[in-house]
Design a protein around this motif. Structure first.
Motif: not given
Length: 471
Positions: A143-167
């Motif tokens: 049999a073939a099988g696959v599973s996936v799990t993800t984290d979240d995109i969690t932004l810090t307070a520095g987000y408010w001081n930048a035009p955009s944030t790369v994470t």
């Protein structure tokens, strides 16, 4: 002179009865003792019949992209990294985590997959009856099988001081099957988020992105990091959520298996405004679908009293079924609560019941948003908002092992092998019963014939010399 009555007709019948008796007994006992012969041949024919139907070529290379999909799909997969440690106590419905003593499976490479040998054969299907010889049946493919799990995109307070944030968004993939597989990744980003140049992935429109293919060994577990750019004004669209999907194909196993999971985009409280504080706890649904509720706290950290207000925005499928006192539904996904006057330095706490449809729980993790506002008697109103996470045990309990038909279970595809007891066994059983009945009748007929012959011989007068009258 004397003559002897030889009775040739009776002797001829006796000579014919003995061979018939022996043949009938032999045929009846043979068929009765080995009824499995009646089922062996039909069973082999039933197992072999699916091979005459058109099917995908075993071991053939899967297509690199769906012909209907717009845009090219990269041929190289994203780079991989070590996966995070597995949870020490996974749910009982998920695959058990490997022990720490077991060696770490090799990480998949980004090179083109190599052709592997045939998977080990599984045990053959047991015979229909214990007394019958085991019918020859092909072993099912692994049999073939696959599973996936993800984290979240969690932004810090520095987000408010930048035009955009790369994470980065961490995605962890596991080959849950028993055979080498080729795994592809696709993900969807919500409005306000774009890909920041993840190697091996390309956009195909509508926030959808497709990535290249990994060659994965059975049991391999690895992670990849997706580079994501969050716009400076994306907070105005909260709550935001996305999804990740993986598909897998295995040599010699027709069809494709897959798994998916959502992720939340979590913004910190803001934009920062002095004199107001907002906090919201995560919402979790247990396996029965019950919710822990949403706890919201709005604080007046200024120097003057103010009227407090809170609005809760929930994703589709998640609602507040019975708003508490002071709260009214604005629309199916938005609830507004008036908190009254908050004195300076005081904090108001609010608890709202939350419910979700089964479909929304399966799509978790999701994100919700809370908007807080303070209106002082003089001066401008103070507004701040933040997002919170919504999780559900139903998403973790979705099985990753499933047959080709949709379940839910997500993630496993096995070869189609006819099972004993399906609809085709009815004719086999009828044939076996018919042969047994015929053999029984033959035995009864042979016994009756033998009994009749013996009775006639015992009832006949003894043959002896007779005296003929002389002339």
């Amino acid at each position: 002179m004397a003559r002897v009555d030889v009775r040739p007709g009776r002797r001829a019948r006796d000579r014919r009865a003995v061979p018939l008796l022996v043949i009938g007994l032999a045929v009846g006992l043979t068929v009765t003792a080995t009824p499995g012969w009646a089922t062996a041949a039909p069973a082999v024919a039933r197992v072999a019949s699916p091979t005459t139907e058109p099917a995908e070529e075993p071991g053939g290379d899967p297509p690199t992209a769906d012909p209907t999909e717009p845009g090219p799909v990269p041929t190289e997969a994203p780079s991989t990294t070590a996966p995070p440690p597995e949870s020490p106590s996974p749910p009982a419905t998920t695959e058990p985590a490997p022990t720490t003593a077991a060696p770490e499976p090799p990480l998949p490479t980004t090179a083109a997959p190599t052709t592997t040998g045939a998977p080990p054969p599984a045990p053959s299907v047991p015979p229909v009856r214990p007394s019958a010889p085991a019918p020859t049946q092909p072993a099912p493919a692994a049999a073939a099988g696959v599973s996936v799990t993800t984290d979240d995109i969690t932004l810090t307070a520095g987000y408010w001081n930048a035009p955009s944030t790369v994470t980065t968004l961490r995605v962890t993939i596991t080959n849950t099957g028993a055979t080498p597989a080729r795994i592809r990744l696709a993900y969807t980003l919500p409005a306000g988020l774009t890909d920041a140049g993840t190697g091996g992935c390309a956009p195909v429109g509508g926030g959808e992105h497709r990535c290249g293919e990994w060659a994965s060994a059975p049991g391999a577990r690895f992670s990849t990091l997706l580079r994501v750019r969050v716009d400076g004004d994306a907070w105005q669209r909260m709550p935001l959520s996305g999804s990740v999907r993986v598909t897998a194909t295995a040599p010699g196993v027709p069809g494709t298996v897959g798994d998916d999971e959502g992720f939340a985009v979590l913004f910190p409280p803001g934009p920062p405004v002095p004199g107001i504080r907002l906090d919201a706890e995560a919402v979790s649904f247990d396996i029965s679908g019950g919710s822990s509720g949403l706890d919201v706290r709005l604080g007046n950290t200024g120097r003057v009293d103010a009227e407090g207000r809170v609005e809760v925005v929930l994703p589709a499928g998640v609602t507040v079924p019975t708003p508490p006192a002071g709260c009214t539904p604005v629309d199916p996904t938005r609830t507004r609560c008036e908190l009254g006057t908050l004195a300076a330095g005081r904090t108001a706490q609010l608890r709202l019941p939350v419910s979700a449809t089964p479909e929304a729980q399966r799509q978790a993790p999701l994100a919700g948003a809370v908007l807080g506002q303070l209106d002082p008697r003089s001066g401008r109103a103070k507004k701040v908002q933040m997002s919170f996470r919504i999780t559900a045990a139903a998403a973790l309990a979705t099985p990753v092992a499933s047959p080709p038909a949709p379940t839910g279970s997500q993630g496993v595809l096995a070869a189609d092998v006819p099972a004993v007891g399906d609809g085709g066994d009815g004719s086999v059983r009828r044939t076996a019963i018919l042969l047994i009945v015929i053999s029984t009748l033959l035995v009864v007929f042979a016994l009756a014939l033998a009994t009749t012959s013996l009775r006639r011989r015992m009832a006949a007068p003894a043959a002896g010399p007779s005296t003929a009258p002389t002339e």
